[in-house]
Design a protein around this motif. Structure first.
Motif, PDB file in Angstrom:
ATOM      1  N   SER A 230       0.827  -1.204   0.000  1.00  0.00           N
ATOM      2  CA  SER A 230       0.000   0.000   0.000  1.00  0.00           C
ATOM      3  C   SER A 230       0.861   1.253   0.000  1.00  0.00           C
ATOM      4  O   SER A 230       0.565   2.236  -0.688  1.00  0.00           O
ATOM      5  N   MET A 231       1.967   1.220   0.769  1.00  0.00           N
ATOM      6  CA  MET A 231       2.855   2.373   0.826  1.00  0.00           C
ATOM      7  C   MET A 231       3.582   2.596  -0.492  1.00  0.00           C
ATOM      8  O   MET A 231       3.987   3.714  -0.807  1.00  0.00           O
ATOM      9  N   GLU A 232       3.763   1.526  -1.270  1.00  0.00           N
ATOM     10  CA  GLU A 232       4.548   1.608  -2.502  1.00  0.00           C
ATOM     11  C   GLU A 232       3.685   1.578  -3.757  1.00  0.00           C
ATOM     12  O   GLU A 232       4.197   1.400  -4.867  1.00  0.00           O
ATOM     13  N   ASP A 233       2.365   1.736  -3.610  1.00  0.00           N
ATOM     14  CA  ASP A 233       1.438   1.783  -4.738  1.00  0.00           C
ATOM     15  C   ASP A 233       1.572   0.535  -5.607  1.00  0.00           C
ATOM     16  O   ASP A 233       1.691   0.623  -6.834  1.00  0.00           O
ATOM     17  N   ALA A 234       1.575  -0.620  -4.948  1.00  0.00           N
ATOM     18  CA  ALA A 234       1.679  -1.901  -5.661  1.00  0.00           C
ATOM     19  C   ALA A 234       0.523  -2.805  -5.228  1.00  0.00           C
ATOM     20  O   ALA A 234      -0.004  -2.687  -4.120  1.00  0.00           O
ATOM     21  N   ARG A 235       0.141  -3.708  -6.117  1.00  0.00           N
ATOM     22  CA  ARG A 235      -0.958  -4.627  -5.845  1.00  0.00           C
ATOM     23  C   ARG A 235      -0.584  -6.005  -6.362  1.00  0.00           C
ATOM     24  O   ARG A 235      -0.354  -6.178  -7.564  1.00  0.00           O
ATOM     25  N   SER A 236      -0.528  -6.982  -5.452  1.00  0.00           N
ATOM     26  CA  SER A 236      -0.160  -8.346  -5.825  1.00  0.00           C
ATOM     27  C   SER A 236      -1.356  -9.280  -5.712  1.00  0.00           C
ATOM     28  O   SER A 236      -2.163  -9.162  -4.779  1.00  0.00           O
ATOM     29  N   ILE A 237      -1.428 -10.197  -6.649  1.00  0.00           N
ATOM     30  CA  ILE A 237      -2.371 -11.311  -6.551  1.00  0.00           C
ATOM     31  C   ILE A 237      -1.531 -12.575  -6.390  1.00  0.00           C
ATOM     32  O   ILE A 237      -0.888 -13.034  -7.353  1.00  0.00           O
ATOM     33  N   PRO A 238      -1.460 -13.160  -5.185  1.00  0.00           N
ATOM     34  CA  PRO A 238      -0.649 -14.367  -4.984  1.00  0.00           C
ATOM     35  C   PRO A 238      -1.188 -15.532  -5.807  1.00  0.00           C
ATOM     36  O   PRO A 238      -2.408 -15.704  -5.952  1.00  0.00           O
ATOM     37  N   LEU A 239      -0.290 -16.322  -6.350  1.00  0.00           N
ATOM     38  CA  LEU A 239      -0.668 -17.473  -7.159  1.00  0.00           C
ATOM     39  C   LEU A 239      -0.556 -18.786  -6.394  1.00  0.00           C
ATOM     40  O   LEU A 239      -0.964 -19.830  -6.893  1.00  0.00           O
ATOM     41  N   ASP A 240       0.023 -18.731  -5.184  1.00  0.00           N
ATOM     42  CA  ASP A 240       0.199 -19.942  -4.379  1.00  0.00           C
ATOM     43  C   ASP A 240       0.090 -19.550  -2.907  1.00  0.00           C
ATOM     44  O   ASP A 240       1.082 -19.525  -2.176  1.00  0.00           O
ATOM     45  N   VAL A 241      -1.128 -19.264  -2.470  1.00  0.00           N
ATOM     46  CA  VAL A 241      -1.343 -18.746  -1.122  1.00  0.00           C
ATOM     47  C   VAL A 241      -0.840 -19.693  -0.034  1.00  0.00           C
ATOM     48  O   VAL A 241      -0.204 -19.250   0.932  1.00  0.00           O
ATOM     49  N   PRO A 242      -1.085 -21.019  -0.127  1.00  0.00           N
ATOM     50  CA  PRO A 242      -0.633 -21.906   0.956  1.00  0.00           C
ATOM     51  C   PRO A 242       0.881 -21.885   1.180  1.00  0.00           C
ATOM     52  O   PRO A 242       1.338 -22.128   2.300  1.00  0.00           O
ATOM     53  N   ASN A 243       1.646 -21.615   0.135  1.00  0.00           N
ATOM     54  CA  ASN A 243       3.110 -21.635   0.252  1.00  0.00           C
ATOM     55  C   ASN A 243       3.705 -20.227   0.227  1.00  0.00           C
ATOM     56  O   ASN A 243       4.873 -20.055  -0.116  1.00  0.00           O
ATOM     57  N   PHE A 244       2.892 -19.252   0.609  1.00  0.00           N
ATOM     58  CA  PHE A 244       3.375 -17.881   0.609  1.00  0.00           C
ATOM     59  C   PHE A 244       4.532 -17.711   1.585  1.00  0.00           C
ATOM     60  O   PHE A 244       4.497 -18.180   2.724  1.00  0.00           O
ATOM     61  N   ALA A 245       5.576 -17.017   1.139  1.00  0.00           N
ATOM     62  CA  ALA A 245       6.692 -16.618   2.010  1.00  0.00           C
ATOM     63  C   ALA A 245       7.415 -15.476   1.313  1.00  0.00           C
ATOM     64  O   ALA A 245       7.760 -15.579   0.133  1.00  0.00           O
TER      65      ALA A 245
END
Length: 320
Positions: free
Chosen positions: A27-42
């Motif tokens: 939010s601070m960097e004006d970026a938006r991510s859509i994770p493609l592998d939520v269970p293995n997020f790191a």
């Protein structure tokens, strides 16, 4: 990569266990991510600030990323490993590439897996080094492989120094030395060459004169820090022109030549003996990684810096 570092007053190190913890940073960097592998997020970030730039080394995650870059001073993004895989606006990029931008651009990426990359964000006050020829356009470049490896290692060395010797970042001189080494490495990464002049003979004479001025400057101030931006300003030329002159006359990059000059300046200080130490002499010339300095010194002078210092002290002893 991040396991080798510990947070300090100079190194911000953050691990993100889930995407919700990561969202405030975006939010601070004006970026938006859509994770493609939520269970293995790191994800993880290491951040170091230098006088005129900020270094962010990132372990990303599989995602679709839309971001609005606002970089008035410019930025460079490069891979920190050889297995990078990312798509930028429909173009597949691997570890051979780095990207650069000065100005504003709406960027779209797809990262199909975890990547390790570094982002170097420059202050608008940093003097133009001839890197960004096109404003408001993120551009990909094929990196010179040795220059890329050197830049990666230098970034890791800066993070390591910030982790174990954060006090160095409290003094402008030490931090400026570290930054100068990084800027020189990026000069090599961009393969800066002199622009062709109308007259080859005139250009040759001008190049020789510039190198002569560098030599005279170093001779006049043998133990003073050497900054390429200051040299270029002193001689009234761009850093691009200065680098091209050194390449033409000395057969090496500006980075290599300044490094050689720094080694000789360190040697001059060691030979004065007195109460100096190898570390203080080296750091005075911008060498903060003692192992790398010792190896470069031995390769250049065929002796250890401690041997030079011992000889300097012997020379300085009063005779009875």
């Amino acid at each position: 990569m991040f396991d080798a570092f510990a947070p300090s007053s100079a190194l911000q190190l953050i691990d993100f266990a889930d995407v919700d913890a990561f969202r405030p940073i975006e939010s601070m960097e004006d970026a938006r991510s859509i994770p493609l592998d939520v269970p293995n997020f790191a994800a993880a970030r290491a951040v170091v600030s230098l006088p005129a730039c900020r270094i962010i080394v990132m372990r990303s995650f599989a995602r679709i990323l839309d971001t609005a870059y606002r970089m008035p001073g410019g930025m460079v993004i490069l891979s920190m490993t050889d297995d990078l895989l990312v798509n930028s606006k429909g173009t597949d990029l691997d570890a051979r590439f780095f990207v650069a931008l000065r100005g504003n651009d709406e960027c779209h990426f797809v990262e199909p897996r975890t990547n390790y990359h570094a982002m170097i964000i420059f202050s608008p006050g940093l003097k133009d080094r001839g890197w960004f020829d096109h404003a408001d356009d993120l551009r990909a470049y094929v990196a010179n492989r040795p220059a890329l490896l050197h830049t990666r290692q230098l970034l890791l060395d800066i993070l390591r120094t910030a982790s174990v010797q954060p006090f160095l970042f409290e003094t402008t001189e030490a931090a400026a030395h570290l930054q100068e080494g990084l800027l020189l490495a990026l000069d090599d990464l961009f393969r800066i060459d002199a622009r062709p002049e109308r007259s080859t003979s005139v250009q040759g004479g001008r190049s020789a004169k510039l190198v002569q001025w560098i030599d005279e400057y170093v001779a006049a101030y043998p133990t003073a820090p050497i900054y390429t931006a200051d040299l270029a300003g002193e001689f009234g030329v761009s850093i691009r022109t200065l680098g091209g002159a050194v390449s033409k006359v000395r057969g090496m990059s500006l980075h290599q030549y300044i490094r050689l000059k720094r080694l000789w300046a360190t040697r001059a200080r060691l030979l004065k003996g007195g109460g100096a130490t190898v570390a203080t002499c080296a750091r005075a010339q911008g060498f903060h990684h003692m192992g790398e300095f010792a190896a470069a010194y031995r390769a250049t002078f065929h002796e250890a810096p401690s041997d030079t210092l011992a000889r300097g002290r012997q020379i300085g002893l009063p005779t009875s």
